[in-house]
Design an enzyme around this catalytic site. Structure first.
Site, PDB file in Angstrom:
ATOM      1  N   LYS A  29      18.314   3.278  25.950  1.00 10.12           N
ATOM      2  CA  LYS A  29      17.338   4.306  26.363  1.00 10.12           C
ATOM      3  C   LYS A  29      15.951   3.695  26.503  1.00 10.12           C
ATOM      4  O   LYS A  29      15.192   4.053  27.396  1.00 10.12           O
ATOM      5  CB  LYS A  29      17.319   5.461  25.361  1.00 10.12           C
ATOM      6  CG  LYS A  29      18.461   6.417  25.633  1.00 10.12           C
ATOM      7  CD  LYS A  29      18.564   7.590  24.716  1.00 10.12           C
ATOM      8  CE  LYS A  29      19.792   8.403  25.121  1.00 10.12           C
ATOM      9  NZ  LYS A  29      20.353   9.230  24.113  1.00 10.12           N
TER      10      LYS A  29
ATOM     11  N   ASN B 274      21.037  24.036  22.609  1.00 10.14           N
ATOM     12  CA  ASN B 274      21.578  23.168  21.556  1.00 10.14           C
ATOM     13  C   ASN B 274      20.983  23.556  20.207  1.00 10.14           C
ATOM     14  O   ASN B 274      20.249  24.538  20.108  1.00 10.14           O
ATOM     15  CB  ASN B 274      21.313  21.691  21.889  1.00 10.14           C
ATOM     16  CG  ASN B 274      19.825  21.437  22.089  1.00 10.14           C
ATOM     17  OD1 ASN B 274      19.016  21.741  21.235  1.00 10.14           O
ATOM     18  ND2 ASN B 274      19.476  20.896  23.262  1.00 10.14           N
TER      19      ASN B 274
ATOM     20  N   LYS C 274      14.709   4.115  30.283  1.00  9.73           N
ATOM     21  CA  LYS C 274      13.653   5.110  30.511  1.00  9.73           C
ATOM     22  C   LYS C 274      12.261   4.470  30.498  1.00  9.73           C
ATOM     23  O   LYS C 274      11.257   5.166  30.613  1.00  9.73           O
ATOM     24  CB  LYS C 274      13.739   6.217  29.458  1.00  9.73           C
ATOM     25  CG  LYS C 274      15.085   6.952  29.469  1.00  9.73           C
ATOM     26  CD  LYS C 274      15.080   8.173  28.581  1.00  9.73           C
ATOM     27  CE  LYS C 274      16.462   8.810  28.524  1.00  9.73           C
ATOM     28  NZ  LYS C 274      16.421  10.257  28.352  1.00  9.73           N
TER      29      LYS C 274
ATOM     30  N   ASP D 256      20.664  18.592  29.050  1.00  7.80           N
ATOM     31  CA  ASP D 256      20.833  17.615  30.130  1.00  7.80           C
ATOM     32  C   ASP D 256      21.291  18.234  31.441  1.00  7.80           C
ATOM     33  O   ASP D 256      20.987  17.714  32.502  1.00  7.80           O
ATOM     34  CB  ASP D 256      21.836  16.538  29.679  1.00  7.80           C
ATOM     35  CG  ASP D 256      21.228  15.646  28.614  1.00  7.80           C
ATOM     36  OD1 ASP D 256      20.053  15.259  28.778  1.00  7.80           O
ATOM     37  OD2 ASP D 256      21.904  15.369  27.598  1.00  7.80           O
TER      38      ASP D 256
ATOM     39  N   PHE E 285      12.920   9.770  21.809  1.00  6.88           N
ATOM     40  CA  PHE E 285      13.862   9.868  20.702  1.00  6.88           C
ATOM     41  C   PHE E 285      15.242   9.500  21.238  1.00  6.88           C
ATOM     42  O   PHE E 285      15.476   9.535  22.442  1.00  6.88           O
ATOM     43  CB  PHE E 285      13.903  11.291  20.133  1.00  6.88           C
ATOM     44  CG  PHE E 285      12.970  11.511  18.975  1.00  6.88           C
ATOM     45  CD1 PHE E 285      11.607  11.606  19.182  1.00  6.88           C
ATOM     46  CD2 PHE E 285      13.454  11.622  17.673  1.00  6.88           C
ATOM     47  CE1 PHE E 285      10.739  11.808  18.113  1.00  6.88           C
ATOM     48  CE2 PHE E 285      12.604  11.821  16.603  1.00  6.88           C
ATOM     49  CZ  PHE E 285      11.243  11.916  16.825  1.00  6.88           C
TER      50      PHE E 285
HETATM   51  O1  PMT Z   1      14.453  19.935  16.287  1.00 10.33           O
HETATM   52  P1  PMT Z   1      15.117  19.522  14.996  1.00 10.33           P
HETATM   53  O2  PMT Z   1      16.134  20.536  14.522  1.00 10.33           O
HETATM   54  O3  PMT Z   1      14.109  19.161  13.939  1.00 10.33           O
HETATM   55  O4  PMT Z   1      15.966  18.211  15.281  1.00 10.33           O
HETATM   56  C1  PMT Z   1      15.315  17.017  15.603  1.00 10.33           C
HETATM   57  C2  PMT Z   1      15.997  16.302  16.770  1.00 10.33           C
HETATM   58  C3  PMT Z   1      17.376  15.823  16.347  1.00 10.33           C
HETATM   59  C4  PMT Z   1      16.118  17.241  17.982  1.00 10.33           C
HETATM   60  C5  PMT Z   1      15.042  15.101  17.140  1.00 10.33           C
HETATM   61  O5  PMT Z   1      14.894  14.269  16.042  1.00 10.33           O
HETATM   62  C6  PMT Z   1      15.592  14.321  18.335  1.00 10.33           C
HETATM   63  O6  PMT Z   1      16.419  13.432  18.209  1.00 10.33           O
HETATM   64  N1  PMT Z   1      15.115  14.677  19.555  1.00 10.33           N
HETATM   65  C7  PMT Z   1      15.676  14.152  20.818  1.00 10.33           C
HETATM   66  C8  PMT Z   1      16.953  14.856  21.160  1.00 10.33           C
HETATM   67  C9  PMT Z   1      17.559  14.361  22.449  1.00 10.33           C
HETATM   68  O7  PMT Z   1      17.679  15.130  23.367  1.00 10.33           O
HETATM   69  O8  PMT Z   1      17.886  13.092  22.465  1.00 10.33           O
HETATM   70  P2  PMT Z   1      18.566  12.332  23.720  1.00 10.33           P
HETATM   71  O9  PMT Z   1      19.095  11.080  23.140  1.00 10.33           O
HETATM   72  O10 PMT Z   1      19.541  13.236  24.417  1.00 10.33           O
HETATM   73  O11 PMT Z   1      17.353  12.073  24.685  1.00 10.33           O
HETATM   74  C10 PMT Z   1      16.604  10.867  24.656  1.00 10.33           C
HETATM   75  C11 PMT Z   1      15.145  11.129  24.938  1.00 10.33           C
HETATM   76  O12 PMT Z   1      14.979  11.622  26.266  1.00 10.33           O
HETATM   77  C12 PMT Z   1      14.511  12.166  24.019  1.00 10.33           C
HETATM   78  O13 PMT Z   1      13.203  11.743  23.746  1.00 10.33           O
HETATM   79  C13 PMT Z   1      14.496  13.427  24.869  1.00 10.33           C
HETATM   80  O14 PMT Z   1      13.394  14.281  24.530  1.00 10.33           O
HETATM   81  C14 PMT Z   1      14.319  12.855  26.258  1.00 10.33           C
HETATM   82  N2  PMT Z   1      14.893  13.649  27.335  1.00 10.33           N
HETATM   83  C15 PMT Z   1      16.240  13.860  27.387  1.00 10.33           C
HETATM   84  C16 PMT Z   1      16.773  14.547  28.462  1.00 10.33           C
HETATM   85  C17 PMT Z   1      15.915  15.017  29.474  1.00 10.33           C
HETATM   86  N3  PMT Z   1      16.386  15.678  30.503  1.00 10.33           N
HETATM   87  N4  PMT Z   1      14.595  14.799  29.393  1.00 10.33           N
HETATM   88  C18 PMT Z   1      14.072  14.128  28.348  1.00 10.33           C
HETATM   89  O15 PMT Z   1      12.858  13.940  28.273  1.00 10.33           O
END
Ligand code: PMT
Length: 408
Positions: A338, A210, A342, A279, A324
């Site tokens: 979330k 991504n 989580k 994911d 995040f």
């Molecule tokens: O890296 P940059 O270019 O500076 O951009 C910053 C960002 C947009 C990546 C950052 O600010 C951000 O939002 N990071 C989380 C991105 C994400 O995958 O979000 P999500 O809503 O899909 O996931 C929710 C949370 O679960 C996140 O904390 C993620 O790290 C975590 N996760 C998700 C999937 C997975 N399999 N394992 C995880 O731990």
């Protein structure tokens, strides 16, 4: 209200059009209670006179390395020892190069070599000079040596160019100085940060990934380091250099990120999941390059990757867990889901449908969502935002720990 009462700041001024802004900087630092002594290079004096700084700081301005009068009073070694912080603003490209190579041929470079105080520089130069490989190299040498690089800002330049290279505004530099002198709110704490994307291979040359650049996660790691924490950064593939003073572990896949996260989070106080973990990963990874001649259509079967932050939050004992939420719609609703799904302590929510913030941008705007509601943090530079977030997280950890020690 920020206070720099009795802080001793040695302000180095080098030659550049932004030198006139250093006068306002000296005034603002004095206004916050700092004692400011100014050292000017020869070329700085072609842009602004020592008298201006003398009037603003109430202190003699130093300009020469071998000055019999100064040596009898405050020579370069005394100045170097006197400072709590050496701040060079503006720092020209030439000055950065001379600092990086350890020159000692004028008062400012000599006292930078002699000082044991932290040195901070606020670069100011033409955008092409800032982007030049030589300047990039000099900055990475300086950063690796622990020199703080504040800015530059992006915008229109005196020469008419637009880009990164403007000196930060005096008020922003004053804020950086105030942050620098803040107490180490995470002293003795261990913080694990995940950052960047993951890559899920399809074959030896292709992968699913991504747009994450790692900037947000790296900024958080640096802010936690600056707040006194021992920081472990678990980073997916990025083009960013390892931040000095941070233990950086490079991984590729979600599975590798999970392994390192579980291992390090066990002894951590805070776990911050800023990584954009892919994911879904291909069910099968082809050992050889998939040949397009063999497939008119290609169906991929994907399996769900492990949820790293949820796995960390499920451990006992567990650190303070910050997730995040990167959303393109219904930001707060998804963030709240979330938080509970989580089992997180807080969620930092950002709108990644806005290309000026979030993914791969230098700026971000977020909400912190917890069980009681949400707080907005307006758009700002990711480095500055990370500092604010780290302070907020440190406060929450302290509250949680004192609640736990009271037994409720
Ligand atoms: O890296 P940059 O270019 O500076 O951009 C910053 C960002 C947009 C990546 C950052 O600010 C951000 O939002 N990071 C989380 C991105 C994400 O995958 O979000 P999500 O809503 O899909 O996931 C929710 C949370 O679960 C996140 O904390 C993620 O790290 C975590 N996760 C998700 C999937 C997975 N399999 N394992 C995880 O731990």
């Amino acid at each position: 209200m920020i206070s720099l009462l009795h802080k001793k700041i040695l302000l180095g001024v080098t030659g550049g059009i932004a030198a006139y802004k250093a006068a306002e900087l000296a005034r603002l630092l004095r206004k916050q209670g700092a004692i400011v002594k100014v050292v000017m290079t020869d070329s700085a004096q072609t842009f602004i006179t020592p008298l201006t700084f003398q009037a603003l700081t109430g202190e003699q301005v130093h300009t020469r390395l071998l000055d019999p009068d100064a040596e009898a009073g405050m020579g370069h070694i005394e100045l170097a020892k006197w400072a709590d912080l050496v701040l060079v603003a503006p720092a020209s490209a030439n000055f950065l190069a001379r600092l990086a190579t350890g020159h000692a041929d004028d008062l400012l470079t000599t006292l930078c070599l002699a000082t044991e105080a932290i040195i901070a520089v606020a670069p100011a130069m033409n955008q092409a000079m800032w982007r030049n490989a030589a300047t990039r190299h000099n900055c990475s040498v300086l950063a690796a040596r622990g020199i703080r690089i504040w800015g530059p800002a992006v915008g229109e330049q005196a020469c008419g160019d637009v880009g990164a290279g403007r000196m930060l505004e005096p008020a922003d530099i004053t804020q950086q100085v105030a942050d620098f002198f803040e107490p180490d709110v995470l002293s003795g704490k261990t913080v694990v940060v995940t950052a960047g994307p993951t890559r899920e291979p399809l074959d030896p040359v292709r992968y699913i990934s991504n747009h994450s650049s790692g900037k947000m996660g790296y900024a958080l790691a640096v802010a936690a380091r600056d707040a006194g924490a021992h920081v472990i950064l678990i980073s997916g593939p990025t083009s960013l250099p390892d931040p000095p003073g941070v233990k950086t572990v490079r991984v590729e896949t979600a599975q590798q990120m999970l392994t390192h996260s579980l291992e390090t989070a066990r002894s951590a106080d805070i776990f911050i999941a800023a990584a954009a973990v892919v994911d879904y990963a291909p069910m099968q990874v082809s050992a050889q390059k998939i040949k397009k001649e063999d497939h008119q259509e290609l169906q991929l079967s994907l399996k769900k990757n492990p949820d790293i932050v949820a796995a960390v939050a499920a451990q006992t004992p567990r650190p303070f867990v910050v997730g995040f939420a990167a959303e393109t719609e219904n930001l707060l609703l998804h963030a709240k889901n979330k938080l509970s799904r989580k089992n997180l302590d807080i969620v930092i929510a950002n709108d990644v449908s806005d290309t000026t913030i979030g993914f791969n941008s230098d700026r971000n705007a977020v909400w912190i969502v917890d069980a009681n509601g949400e707080t907005a943090y307006p758009e700002q530079d990711k480095g500055q935002l990370a500092k604010v977030l780290v302070r907020d997280i440190a406060k929450r950890l302290e509250q949680r720990n004192s609640k736990a020690s009271r037994g409720n």
